[in-house]
Design a protein around this motif. Sequence first.
Motif, mmCIF file in Angstrom:
data_model
loop_
_atom_site.group_PDB
_atom_site.id
_atom_site.type_symbol
_atom_site.label_atom_id
_atom_site.label_comp_id
_atom_site.label_asym_id
_atom_site.label_seq_id
_atom_site.Cartn_x
_atom_site.Cartn_y
_atom_site.Cartn_z
ATOM 1 N N MET A 1 0.832 -1.201 0.000
ATOM 2 C CA MET A 1 0.000 0.000 0.000
ATOM 3 C C MET A 1 0.862 1.245 0.000
ATOM 4 N N SER A 2 1.935 1.230 0.772
ATOM 5 C CA SER A 2 2.809 2.389 0.819
ATOM 6 C C SER A 2 3.498 2.612 -0.524
ATOM 7 N N THR A 3 4.027 1.540 -1.106
ATOM 8 C CA THR A 3 4.688 1.663 -2.404
ATOM 9 C C THR A 3 3.711 2.126 -3.475
ATOM 10 N N LEU A 4 2.531 1.509 -3.502
ATOM 11 C CA LEU A 4 1.534 1.874 -4.501
ATOM 12 C C LEU A 4 1.087 3.324 -4.351
ATOM 13 N N SER A 5 0.880 3.753 -3.106
ATOM 14 C CA SER A 5 0.448 5.132 -2.901
ATOM 15 C C SER A 5 1.512 6.101 -3.398
ATOM 16 N N GLY A 6 2.796 5.756 -3.163
ATOM 17 C CA GLY A 6 3.869 6.607 -3.658
ATOM 18 C C GLY A 6 3.912 6.650 -5.171
ATOM 19 N N LEU A 7 3.777 5.479 -5.810
ATOM 20 C CA LEU A 7 3.790 5.413 -7.267
ATOM 21 C C LEU A 7 2.614 6.164 -7.875
ATOM 22 N N VAL A 8 1.434 5.917 -7.323
ATOM 23 C CA VAL A 8 0.224 6.543 -7.867
ATOM 24 C C VAL A 8 0.268 8.053 -7.678
ATOM 25 N N LEU A 9 0.672 8.494 -6.490
ATOM 26 C CA LEU A 9 0.696 9.927 -6.209
ATOM 27 C C LEU A 9 1.692 10.646 -7.110
ATOM 28 N N VAL A 10 2.878 10.071 -7.278
ATOM 29 C CA VAL A 10 3.902 10.710 -8.104
ATOM 30 C C VAL A 10 3.482 10.750 -9.570
ATOM 31 N N SER A 11 3.000 9.625 -10.087
ATOM 32 C CA SER A 11 2.637 9.587 -11.504
ATOM 33 C C SER A 11 1.449 10.495 -11.805
ATOM 34 N N SER A 12 0.437 10.469 -10.955
ATOM 35 C CA SER A 12 -0.759 11.273 -11.194
ATOM 36 C C SER A 12 -0.474 12.764 -11.049
ATOM 37 N N SER A 13 0.295 13.129 -10.019
ATOM 38 C CA SER A 13 0.628 14.540 -9.836
ATOM 39 C C SER A 13 1.534 15.041 -10.950
ATOM 40 N N SER A 14 2.418 14.174 -11.458
ATOM 41 C CA SER A 14 3.291 14.583 -12.558
ATOM 42 C C SER A 14 2.484 14.896 -13.812
ATOM 43 N N VAL A 15 1.514 14.032 -14.111
ATOM 44 C CA VAL A 15 0.695 14.273 -15.306
ATOM 45 C C VAL A 15 -0.183 15.503 -15.113
ATOM 46 N N ALA A 16 -0.818 15.618 -13.933
ATOM 47 C CA ALA A 16 -1.730 16.739 -13.698
ATOM 48 C C ALA A 16 -0.996 18.069 -13.627
ATOM 49 N N ILE A 17 0.088 18.116 -12.839
ATOM 50 C CA ILE A 17 0.796 19.379 -12.603
ATOM 51 C C ILE A 17 1.753 19.706 -13.742
ATOM 52 N N ASP A 18 2.511 18.702 -14.195
ATOM 53 C CA ASP A 18 3.566 18.967 -15.165
ATOM 54 C C ASP A 18 3.093 18.921 -16.614
ATOM 55 N N LEU A 19 2.180 17.992 -16.917
ATOM 56 C CA LEU A 19 1.747 17.839 -18.305
ATOM 57 C C LEU A 19 0.519 18.690 -18.614
ATOM 58 N N VAL A 20 -0.548 18.499 -17.814
ATOM 59 C CA VAL A 20 -1.798 19.209 -18.106
ATOM 60 C C VAL A 20 -1.686 20.685 -17.749
ATOM 61 N N LYS A 21 -1.418 20.971 -16.478
ATOM 62 C CA LYS A 21 -1.334 22.373 -16.057
ATOM 63 C C LYS A 21 -0.069 23.052 -16.596
ATOM 64 N N GLY A 22 1.033 22.313 -16.636
ATOM 65 C CA GLY A 22 2.287 22.915 -17.057
ATOM 66 C C GLY A 22 2.385 23.179 -18.543
ATOM 67 N N ALA A 23 1.745 22.337 -19.371
ATOM 68 C CA ALA A 23 1.923 22.479 -20.821
ATOM 69 C C ALA A 23 0.624 22.680 -21.595
ATOM 70 N N ILE A 24 -0.447 22.027 -21.158
ATOM 71 C CA ILE A 24 -1.687 22.070 -21.944
ATOM 72 C C ILE A 24 -2.608 23.205 -21.515
ATOM 73 N N ASN A 25 -2.810 23.344 -20.204
ATOM 74 C CA ASN A 25 -3.745 24.361 -19.701
ATOM 75 C C ASN A 25 -3.155 25.067 -18.485
ATOM 76 N N PRO A 26 -2.266 26.034 -18.699
ATOM 77 C CA PRO A 26 -1.608 26.736 -17.584
ATOM 78 C C PRO A 26 -2.575 27.486 -16.671
ATOM 79 N N ASP A 27 -3.776 27.792 -17.154
ATOM 80 C CA ASP A 27 -4.742 28.564 -16.367
ATOM 81 C C ASP A 27 -5.605 27.682 -15.448
ATOM 82 N N LEU A 28 -5.340 26.391 -15.418
ATOM 83 C CA LEU A 28 -6.124 25.483 -14.580
ATOM 84 C C LEU A 28 -5.949 25.859 -13.111
ATOM 85 N N ASP A 29 -7.062 26.129 -12.404
ATOM 86 C CA ASP A 29 -6.947 26.581 -11.017
ATOM 87 C C ASP A 29 -6.643 25.409 -10.083
ATOM 88 N N GLU A 30 -6.329 25.734 -8.817
ATOM 89 C CA GLU A 30 -5.861 24.725 -7.866
ATOM 90 C C GLU A 30 -6.923 23.672 -7.565
#
Length: 509
Positions: free
Chosen positions: A336-365
């Motif tokens: 559970m600990s490993t999975l939570s780390g993997l899921v949190l890192v991968s999902s936050s990377s896509v949301a923060i770095d890919l979607v908000k960072g490159a596709i839609n910079p105006d996406l609110d918090e």
Amino acid sequence: MLFKWVMVFGFVCLILGLSLYTRTKTNTIDDFVVGNRSVGPWMSAFSFGTTYFSAVLIIGFAGKVGWGYGLSAVWIAIGNALIGTFLAWKIMGSRTRELSGRLNVLTMPSFLEARYDSPNMRIFASLIIFIFFIPYSASVFMGLSYLFEQIFSIPYVWALIFMTLLTGLYLVLGGYKAVALIDFMLGIIMLAGIILMVKYVVGNDAVGGILKGYQSLKAIDPGLVSPVGPPGWVGIISLVLLTSLGTWGMPQMIQKFYGIKNQQVIPRATIVSTIFSLVITGGAYYVGSLSHLFFKSLPVYGGKPSPDLLMPNIINQALPELVAVLILLLVLSASMSTLSGLVLVSSSSVAIDLVKGAINPDLDEKKTMLLVRVLCVVFVGLSLWLALNPPGIILTLMALSWGTVAGAFLAPYLYGLYGKRTTRAGAWAGMITGLFISLGGYFIIATAPDFISPGIIRTLQAWGSPFFGTLAMIVPLMVVPLVSWLTPEYSPEHLGKVFGKKELATENA
């Protein structure tokens, strides 16, 4: 059987209760991803350790490596403790906390963008994380499900579905604060479980104590008690470096340093985390090395020999039922600990770095947090699908994903922390080199191209994916500084922003 289910039900209620408690304290994206950088030494140390070791260790690595290498598998435990934990904290911890705070970044892709002034690198890194963490997560699902099947006689598919739902609820509700708090509780369970597992396995009639177990292994094959084991130095060194040095470049491990409260936390967390690592890995690999005393040949699953069943069968044979359930909770905790780390890192990377960072910079918090939670569900769903349609054994899945991600990130990240002369071209060269070596090695092992001689193929297959994963981490450590030396360095203004003008002024003086 009823008491077994009561123990598991109580464990699940505890996890969900703590998740709901931390849900009320998770209000911002900083809270969800790095716990608002407020985690103390004990929770930081246990969170690092429990994320490091999962069902892949207890079920996959410990069984397969112990079967193949015998007692020399314990070298991996020593490497994990000294290189993967102690040196990782000493070299990466303080510097990561300092630079990530100064640059105000929450993820590794964000750090790489800020350090190398490259938005494209941020996008590329986030895609690597999302793609290759799926097989890693699937390998964790697989290992845990094998144990459920052995102890509770639950079909593999149903065990997978249960784990998917539990992981999704656990993470989506609480974010990083839930991860840190629950990891501390899970770490205690893991320590108790591994100590009891060693006690009962060593005391089992098949082993008969430490000395008799050693003598019995020697009688089966003297190589099983030699310092390097039957496969030789190349294999054992590859495994030590893959599983130890890899933590220096794995985003879910580096993220633990982002959430540290302050620099004063690090010395104590370093010692606690190292001791935790030595106990968990030492116990697991030692038990795995005794597997020849329980089996004359590999257990069969689906008509094929499967090293993934060694540890579940040993646990089922050697441990009292209630202790076996505790071991199940141990593996569940680690997973559970490993999975939570993997899921949190991968999902936050896509949301923060890919979607908000490159596709839609105006996406609110608020919408960004919602997207992270949705992607958590998507990620565990894809991992479930892959676990239900596995391309190979646990060790191969884990080695491929671990080696590829660490190979791509270790050198650019490490040099990015310390090497002011490291350039964008050097970082790109390191990332691409790591990817090429890891994936190319897997291709050679899996397909055995005709243009390579059979003798070489057999040697490479004997060394396995861990050899190429290790090579993927080491070669970029030479490529990055070489290419950086040949390309223009950054301006003093950019370096001052990254490292601080005071540090630059001191070095120039």
